[in-house]
Each structure stands twice: as structure tokens, then as C-alpha cells.
Design an enzyme around this catalytic site. Structure first.
Site, PDB file in Angstrom:
ATOM      1  NE  ARG A 162     -11.248   6.888  -3.512  1.00 19.71           N
ATOM      2  CZ  ARG A 162     -12.553   7.116  -3.525  1.00 19.71           C
ATOM      3  NH1 ARG A 162     -13.038   8.087  -4.256  1.00 19.71           N
ATOM      4  NH2 ARG A 162     -13.362   6.363  -2.806  1.00 19.71           N
ATOM      5  CG  ASP A 191      -8.719  -3.580  -4.166  1.00 17.25           C
ATOM      6  OD1 ASP A 191      -8.089  -2.955  -3.301  1.00 17.25           O
ATOM      7  OD2 ASP A 191      -9.584  -4.420  -3.890  1.00 17.25           O
ATOM      8  CE1 TYR A 210     -12.726  -7.642   1.800  1.00 12.41           C
ATOM      9  CE2 TYR A 210     -10.974  -9.190   1.298  1.00 12.41           C
ATOM     10  CZ  TYR A 210     -11.419  -8.051   1.936  1.00 12.41           C
ATOM     11  OH  TYR A 210     -10.557  -7.314   2.716  1.00 12.41           O
ATOM     12  NE  ARG A 255      -3.944  -2.135   0.339  1.00 15.69           N
ATOM     13  CZ  ARG A 255      -5.158  -1.851   0.794  1.00 15.69           C
ATOM     14  NH1 ARG A 255      -5.488  -0.629   1.105  1.00 15.69           N
ATOM     15  NH2 ARG A 255      -6.053  -2.804   0.915  1.00 15.69           N
ATOM     16  NE  ARG A 259      -7.776   4.824   2.137  1.00 14.92           N
ATOM     17  CZ  ARG A 259      -8.525   4.054   2.903  1.00 14.92           C
ATOM     18  NH1 ARG A 259      -9.713   4.458   3.281  1.00 14.92           N
ATOM     19  NH2 ARG A 259      -8.088   2.879   3.306  1.00 14.92           N
TER      20      ARG A 259
HETATM   21  O1  CP3 Z   1       0.394   0.578  -3.276  1.00 15.15           O
HETATM   22  C1  CP3 Z   1      -0.473  -0.292  -3.222  1.00 15.15           C
HETATM   23  O2  CP3 Z   1      -0.318  -1.314  -2.558  1.00 15.15           O
HETATM   24  C2  CP3 Z   1      -1.743  -0.014  -3.952  1.00 15.15           C
HETATM   25  C3  CP3 Z   1      -2.440  -1.130  -4.571  1.00 15.15           C
HETATM   26  C4  CP3 Z   1      -3.365  -1.934  -3.666  1.00 15.15           C
HETATM   27  C5  CP3 Z   1      -4.642  -1.525  -3.195  1.00 15.15           C
HETATM   28  N1  CP3 Z   1      -5.214  -2.594  -2.589  1.00 15.15           N
HETATM   29  C6  CP3 Z   1      -5.247  -0.189  -3.366  1.00 15.15           C
HETATM   30  C7  CP3 Z   1      -6.448   0.200  -2.625  1.00 15.15           C
HETATM   31  C8  CP3 Z   1      -3.157  -3.240  -3.253  1.00 15.15           C
HETATM   32  C9  CP3 Z   1      -1.913  -4.105  -3.446  1.00 15.15           C
HETATM   33  C10 CP3 Z   1      -4.341  -3.641  -2.571  1.00 15.15           C
HETATM   34  C11 CP3 Z   1      -4.498  -5.012  -2.044  1.00 15.15           C
HETATM   35  C12 CP3 Z   1      -5.700  -5.318  -1.242  1.00 15.15           C
HETATM   36  N2  CP3 Z   1      -6.971  -4.875  -1.402  1.00 15.15           N
HETATM   37  C13 CP3 Z   1      -5.695  -6.259  -0.190  1.00 15.15           C
HETATM   38  C14 CP3 Z   1      -4.506  -7.060   0.247  1.00 15.15           C
HETATM   39  C15 CP3 Z   1      -3.572  -6.252   1.060  1.00 15.15           C
HETATM   40  C16 CP3 Z   1      -4.026  -6.027   2.447  1.00 15.15           C
HETATM   41  O3  CP3 Z   1      -4.110  -4.863   2.808  1.00 15.15           O
HETATM   42  O4  CP3 Z   1      -4.280  -7.008   3.150  1.00 15.15           O
HETATM   43  C17 CP3 Z   1      -6.997  -6.303   0.313  1.00 15.15           C
HETATM   44  C18 CP3 Z   1      -7.463  -7.174   1.451  1.00 15.15           C
HETATM   45  C19 CP3 Z   1      -7.803  -5.442  -0.472  1.00 15.15           C
HETATM   46  C20 CP3 Z   1      -9.254  -5.192  -0.338  1.00 15.15           C
HETATM   47  C21 CP3 Z   1      -9.565  -3.771  -0.098  1.00 15.15           C
HETATM   48  N3  CP3 Z   1      -9.482  -2.766  -1.050  1.00 15.15           N
HETATM   49  C22 CP3 Z   1     -10.007  -3.179   1.105  1.00 15.15           C
HETATM   50  C23 CP3 Z   1     -10.214  -3.931   2.387  1.00 15.15           C
HETATM   51  C24 CP3 Z   1     -10.183  -1.812   0.864  1.00 15.15           C
HETATM   52  C25 CP3 Z   1     -10.704  -0.764   1.794  1.00 15.15           C
HETATM   53  C26 CP3 Z   1      -9.850  -0.488   2.929  1.00 15.15           C
HETATM   54  C27 CP3 Z   1      -8.517   0.121   2.556  1.00 15.15           C
HETATM   55  O5  CP3 Z   1      -7.497  -0.434   2.998  1.00 15.15           O
HETATM   56  O6  CP3 Z   1      -8.482   1.101   1.868  1.00 15.15           O
HETATM   57  C28 CP3 Z   1      -9.806  -1.576  -0.468  1.00 15.15           C
HETATM   58  C29 CP3 Z   1      -9.777  -0.276  -1.157  1.00 15.15           C
HETATM   59  C30 CP3 Z   1      -8.469   0.206  -1.642  1.00 15.15           C
HETATM   60  N4  CP3 Z   1      -7.538  -0.557  -2.301  1.00 15.15           N
HETATM   61  C31 CP3 Z   1      -7.983   1.522  -1.550  1.00 15.15           C
HETATM   62  C32 CP3 Z   1      -6.728   1.537  -2.160  1.00 15.15           C
HETATM   63  C33 CP3 Z   1      -5.809   2.709  -2.358  1.00 15.15           C
HETATM   64  C34 CP3 Z   1      -8.701   2.699  -0.950  1.00 15.15           C
HETATM   65  C35 CP3 Z   1      -9.788   3.131  -1.846  1.00 15.15           C
HETATM   66  C36 CP3 Z   1     -10.184   4.550  -1.642  1.00 15.15           C
HETATM   67  O7  CP3 Z   1      -9.380   5.433  -1.970  1.00 15.15           O
HETATM   68  O8  CP3 Z   1     -11.305   4.746  -1.228  1.00 15.15           O
END
Ligand code: CP3
Length: 645
Positions: free
Chosen positions: A337, A373, A450, A324, A328
Site C-alpha cells: 500500500r 471493495d 455512500y 477484512r 491494514r
Molecule cells: O479481507 C478483506 O475483507 C478485504 C476486502 C475488503 C475491503 N473492503 C478492503 C478495503 C472488503 C470485503 C471490504 C468491504 C467494505 N468496504 C465494506 C463492508 C464491510 C464493512 O467493513 O462493513 C465497506 C462498508 C466498505 C467501504 C470502505 N472501503 C470503507 C468505509 C473504507 C475505509 C475505511 C476502512 O475500513 O479502511 C474502505 C477502504 C478499504 N477497503 C481498505 C481496505 C483494505 C483500506 C484502504 C487503504 O488501504 O487505504
């Protein structure tokens, strides 16, 4: 005058590379040895043994044999553990459907009966037709089918079987994979593209596939095929020739006897005439290309600290990137965003590339991860996906019942997630040449959770209930997810990622025996299908108790969270694997001094052992100050302990 005098001859032979090079030299040629395959020990075919256990237990209703070589290899693999006669006895009790004459030849030789005969041309269409015509004799609905695959999977067949209500277990049999060191092969491809090779010799069918695979990684598969038109192509025998033709490469020479000696003799005899004719008729295609740059770029990436660490090689500094790292916590991301919903960002390659590259450059990470994602794949199953501000992801139509799962369509991720590959291609062009790009997907368990829960969960009650109450259905769901994930990750590799991470974020919730039974086979299937084309990373949180099993799934690097010491984790997963981790992301909420201390502690613990990729134990938290992230990366670079051995 010797027939190959003055000619440069590429040999793709692996095991007898030296012998073939000597034969070429004897005819006056200059050999370029480019080994293109590595043997996989038969006893490492874990799928085969898992399958055999099921077969013995009477859990397979119909076994489909796709190829002769695969059938033979399957039995040979089993023979590393069981007596031949016992294997044949077990097979004689089964309902077997061979695809065509080649597997039939072996069955006859071994006196093993088979249930149906498939008419020519023996493609997946005829196989399915045959089942349709023999519904009474060999029903598929609700039955467990096993499909022996060799080399490539047959998704159309699997889909068709599933559409007829069968549960499908793919049984890939491997004998060959790409060699560990791709350098000589890449250089040979470059020389062919640059017009500096006059003859190439293929000595087995698998070489055709592997050579093109590596060319594809360089973005040069099509150009290679064109360049080969100006070169004399020698093929050792009919099987190799048909594999080449299938790929659009026309052999010029095939000796009467399928051996290396006669192949070189035939080349010496005919190469020069063929070359003269080729130059007359096909007038050299314009070959001055940017391939030189592509190969140089690939070498640069291969020498990056990140990829070296994946390969357990020593590095000058410890590589570091953060899960990540684009998100954000970064103002640049929040600004984008503000105007654009998350899913729209993911589908816009310019925005994805900008976010990915900006994050990597701003914090100075040694690798970038494509902005995307793990849940996008859910859209390909037609389930509906939303990201609600503050609430995390939400799946509109979660899967809960047998019907929900049966009804799931085959997810066509190649087209449904094409925007990810497009974004990867653009990002690769914009990233600095020595910064590897990581592709990723969710592991089947985490994605399934999920899909079942409908969004983020705490206790995973519904997931556990499905797993425990209906094992068949559970496996069917995970098989579908894995089947969709494999082409998705292959597409990411084709588009140019240098590594793949499989996120199994919530798998730590499972007991070891449950993980082994319900999840491991599916994750392992994914890693095996990637065939080591790029290094793979396998990550989970709270998964200390699973590390040993996770390591068995086949990734090159294991990601561990901050609940364990790296050395402890390493001794469990084995020092033949690299390790990624493991600073607590909450530390990044403190101050640079505290961060430096914590980072140094981890570096001291590892004390320069090759194969450590510094990362967090989980993703960067949204409230993290960017300066703190920069301080962390800086510290890792400054304080890395380089060990001379
Ligand atoms: O630099 C990076 O790693 C960005 C790419 C990335 C995202 N999600 C962007 C994202 C990666 C590699 C992920 C993986 C991801 N997504 C996982 C595995 C990693 C982990 O944290 O365990 C999981 C479980 C998800 C599912 C997911 N996507 C959740 C639970 C959420 C909401 C909560 C959160 O952490 O933001 C997302 C949304 C998401 N994925 C955002 C981002 C930048 C936020 C979206 C927003 O801006 O509203």
C-alpha cells in the site's frame, strides 16, 4: 441385439429419473442419472405476490409479458393464493403488452385484452420500437412498467424502458432451479468430457441451461459443447431442441411424440449409426483434458469445512475466516500500500491475488475473501471514487436530486469490473485447492448510502431524507444498484468464487418497517437472481431487530455482529439457515489469553450445532496485532466442539 447395448447413456431428467433409467436399461444401455433441476414451489415466488399487490392497487401502468410459459406460471403461482377468476378480472383491467404469439395465446384463452402487438422477430428491439410508435396510446415516461421474466432476465429491454423514462419492476417467475446435490451432474459432465459417454438425453428445455451452468462453474462449458459433438444428443421435443440449439448444441434425435419412451426407442434405433457417422466425420476432438482435475478440485472444495457449514452439515472443526482479514493490520499489505494507491491495487490482479492468498495463509483461515471493495461499483455509475489516506472513501459526484438519479447511466459492471473477475481467476489458481474463495458486493442500501452521502456517514440524514421524501425515486436508485450488482456477482461466480457475501453494513440504522419497505425487496432480488449457484451470506451490523426480515431475503447464511448472542439470533432467523459470527473485533486488540477465553465462550454457546461459521462481528480493526488474529484462528480450530449425533 438391443439398440443401446454397450452404450453409456446420460439422463438429465430429474423427477422421472428412475423411470428413464429403467427405459434405458430395457434397451440394453447403461444409464447415468444426472438430475439437473429442482422444482421451486409456486407459492415461493415472492416477487410474483409483491407484484400482484401493486397490480391490484393500480400501481402498475403497463405489464409486459415476455414468455408464454412465464405468463402461465405467473397465473399458476397466483392461483396458490387467489381464485383464478379474480386474477383474470384484475388482469383485464391492466394495460398489457405481450411480446409475441405465445403469451397472446394464453391471453386469448383467458379473454384478457392486450394493448399492443409486437412484430416479429419479437426481440427487445421490436418491443421498444412498438412503444416508440405508440407513445400516445401507451406512454412510458414517468410510468411504472412491470416485466415478467422467465428463466433469464432481459437487461437490454429493462435498460431501454428506463431510457424512455419508465420505472421498471422485474417480475421473475421461477419454476426450476439447480438441484441441491450437484455431484451426479458434475460427474456426468466429467464422463462426457472424458469421452466415456455415447448418448445424452435431454427431457426439458431448462436442462440445457442448467447443465451448461454447472459446466461453467467447472470452467468447462465450452469444452463440454465440443465434447457433445462426439456424442449422440437426444431431445424429447421441439422446445427442448430449440433451447439446445440456442446454446450451440445440435440435437441428433427427436422422437415424433415428445415423451420419454419414444425418445429412448428412437435413441435405441439410431444411436449406433449416428455414432459411426460422427466418428467418421468429426474425428474425435482431443479430449484428454485437465477436467478430471477440475472436478476433483470442485469435490475437494465442496468438502471443505466452510462450505459444509454453509450447507448446515457437520464438520470436524468449526470453520473460521475474518471480515477484512486482508488489510491494514497486516504488514504485508501496508508494504504494498505504501507504493500503490488502494484503487490501483484493486485493479491489479497480481497484487489482489497476492494480498488475498497471503492473508489467508498467514492466519490459517478456512476461506479467503477476494481483496476488493464494495464501493468499486460506484465507478461504473460514473460518479468518481477516491480513497483518501485516513479519511476513507469519497464519492466525487454524489447523487442527491431526482435529476442525479435519472441521469445515472446503466452501470455495465461486467466490463467495468472485469478486473475483479480476472483477479478471482488468478487467485483461485493460487489458493490451496481446499480453500474456498468468497466473492462479495455491497447490498443496495449500503451502496446507496455512500452514493447519496458522498462518503462514510454517521447518521445518514441525506439517505433517510431521500428515502422518506421520494419513495419512487428511492426505489429507482436501489433498482439501478441491484441491476448492476446482479451481473457483477454472476461474473464473480463465473470466474470461480465458491460463495458470495452481501455486505449491508449500515442497514442496522433502519427501523424494521423501513427496511422491509425500502430495502428488503432489492436485496431479495439479488439473492434470487443468484439462484443458489453458490452459498450466499448476508451480513449487517447493529441489525438485531432486522434479522428475521434479512433472513427472508434468501441467503443461506446470516452474518450477525457481536451485539447479540448467536443462539438468540439463530432462533430468530431459523435453524434452517447457517450463522456467521460474532466475536467483537475489539477483543482482538487485547492479548491471546483474553482472545482464547472470548472465542471459547462463543464456541461453547453454539456447542457444536452444525452450520456455524466463526467470524468477527465486523471487520478486523487496523491496529490489530497479527499474532492475535493467528491466536484466534488457532483457538477456534483447537477448541471446536464436534458433536456426534
Ligand atoms: O479481507 C478483506 O475483507 C478485504 C476486502 C475488503 C475491503 N473492503 C478492503 C478495503 C472488503 C470485503 C471490504 C468491504 C467494505 N468496504 C465494506 C463492508 C464491510 C464493512 O467493513 O462493513 C465497506 C462498508 C466498505 C467501504 C470502505 N472501503 C470503507 C468505509 C473504507 C475505509 C475505511 C476502512 O475500513 O479502511 C474502505 C477502504 C478499504 N477497503 C481498505 C481496505 C483494505 C483500506 C484502504 C487503504 O488501504 O487505504
Amino acid at each position: 441385439m438391443k439398440g443401446l447395448a454397450g452404450l453409456r447413456v446420460v439422463s438429465f431428467e430429474s423427477r422421472f429419473s428412475k423411470t428413464l433409467a429403467d427405459l434405458i436399461r430395457l434397451q440394453g444401455g447403461e444409464p447415468l442419472e444426472a438430475p439437473s433441476m429442482k422444482e421451486v414451489p409456486l407459492e415461493n415466488n415472492t416477487h410474483v405476490f409483491d407484484f400482484y399487490e401493486k397490480l391490484k392497487a393500480g400501481k402498475i401502468d403497463v405489464l409486459i409479458l415476455l414468455t408464454g410459459v412465464g405468463t402461465k406460471t405467473l397465473v399458476e403461482a397466483l392461483e396458490t393464493r387467489f381464485p383464478r377468476e379474480t386474477i383474470f378480472e384484475t388482469l383485464r383491467r391492466q394495460t398489457i403488452v405481450p411480446r409475441g404469439p405465445k403469451p397472446i395465446r394464453f391471453l386469448k384463452e383467458w379473454s384478457i385484452p392486450y394493448a399492443l402487438t409486437v412484430p416479429e422477430p419479437n426481440t427487445w428491439r421490436e418491443i421498444l420500437d412498438t412503444f416508440d410508435k405508440n407513445k400516445k396510446k401507451v406512454p412510458l415516461k414517468g410510468r411504472q412498467a412491470a416485466v415478467q421474466e422467465y428463466g433469464v432476465a432481459n437487461p437490454a429491454l429493462v435498460e431501454g424502458l428506463e431510457a424512455r423514462g419508465a420505472l421498471v419492476l422485474s417480475v421473475p417467475v421461477y419454476r426450476w432451479t439447480l438441484p441441491d446435490d450437484l455431484g451426479p451432474l458434475r460427474r456426468a459432465i466429467q464422463e462426457i468430457l472424458d469421452g466415456r459417454v455415447q448418448v445424452v438425453l435431454f427431457t426439458t428445455a431448462v436442462q440445457a441451461e442448467n447443465v451448461l451452468k454447472v459446466a461453467q462453474q467447472l470452467g468447462a462449458a465450452e469444452r463440454l459443447k465440443i465434447a457433445l459433438k462426439n456424442v449422440v444428443i437426444g431431445s424429447v421435443g421441439p422446445d427442448t431442441s430449440s433451447a439446445l440449439k440456442e446454446k450451440g448444441i445440435l440435437p441428433d434425435i427427436e422422437p415424433e411424440s415428445p415423451k420419454m419412451g419414444p425418445l429412448v426407442m428412437a435413441a435405441a434405433d439410431k444411436a449406433k449409426n449416428i455414432l459411426t457417422n460422427k466418428n467418421k466425420t468429426e474425428c474425435a476432438v482431443e479430449l484428454k483434458s485437465d477436467v478430471m482435475d477440475l472436478v476433483a478440485a470442485q469435490d475437494k472444495l465442496d468438502e471443505s469445512v466452510f462450505l459444509k457449514a454453509c450447507r448446515l452439515e457437520k464438520t470436524s472443526t468449526t470453520p473460521v475466516w475474518l471480515m477484512r482479514q486482508a488489510g491494514r493490520y497486516m504488514k504485508d499489505y501496508r508494504d504494498i500500500r505504501e507504493k500503490t494507491p488502494f484503487l490501483d491495487i484493486c485493479k491489479n490482479k497480481e497484487l489482489v491475488a497476492e494480498i488475498t492468498v497471503t492473508a489467508q495463509q498467514k492466519i490459517g483461515a478456512d476461506a479467503a475473501i477476494i481483496f476488493s471493495d464494495i464501493l468499486l461499483i460506484v465507478e461504473c455509475f460514473g460518479l468518481g471514487l477516491e480513497y483518501l489516506k485516513g479519511d476513507g472513501p469519497s464519492i466525487t459526484r454524489p447523487v442527491r436530486t431526482a435529476q442525479d438519479i435519472e441521469r445515472l447511466p446503466e452501470a455495465d459492471t461486467r466490463s467495468g469490473l472485469k478486473f475483479v473477475s480476472d483477479a478471482i481467476r488468478l487467485t483461485r489458481r493460487l489458493l490451496k485447492a481446499d480453500i474456498p474463495l468468497i466473492g462479495f458486493a455491497g447490498a443496495p442500501f449500503t451502496v446507496a448510502s455512500y452514493m447519496i452521502e458522498g462518503g462514510s456517514a454517521v447518521n445518514f440524514e441525506k439517505t433517510m431524507a431521500l428515502m422518506k421524501q421520494n419513495e419512487k425515486l428511492w426505489h429507482r436508485l436501489l433498482e439501478k444498484i441491484a441491476s448492476a450488482t446482479i451481473p457483477y456477482l454472476r461474473a464473480q461466480m463465473d470466474a470461480g468464487v465458491q460463495a458470495i457475501q452481501l455486505f449491508d453494513s449500515w442497514v442496522g440504522k433502519l427501523a424494521a418497517e423501513d427496511y422491509e419497505r425500502y430495502c428488503l425487496p432489492h436485496s431479495r432480488r439479488i439473492f434470487e437472481a443468484l439462484e443458489n449457484r453458490v452459498p450466499t451470506i448476508h451480513f449487517g451490523t447493529g441489525a438485531n431487530h432486522l434479522l428475521k426480515l434479512m433472513a427472508q431475503a434468501g441467503a443461506a447464511v446470516i452474518g450477525v455482529d457481536h451485539s447479540t448472542g448467536l443462539n438468540d439470533a439463530w432462533s430468530v432467523i431459523g435453524h434452517d439457515k447457517a450463522i456467521q459470527g460474532n466475536l467483537d473485533p475489539k477483543i482482538l486488540l487485547t492479548d491471546p489469553d483474553t482472545i482464547r477465553k472470548a472465542a471459547k465462550k462463543i464456541l461453547a454457546e453454539v456447542s457444536g450445532r452444525p452450520g456455524h461459521i466463526f467470524n468477527l462481528g465486523h471487520g478486523v480493526l487496523p491496529d490489530t496485532p497479527v499474532e492475535n488474529v493467528i491466536a484466534l484462528i488457532q483457538t477456534v480450530h483447537d477448541e471446536s466442539i464436534a458433536v456426534d449425533s
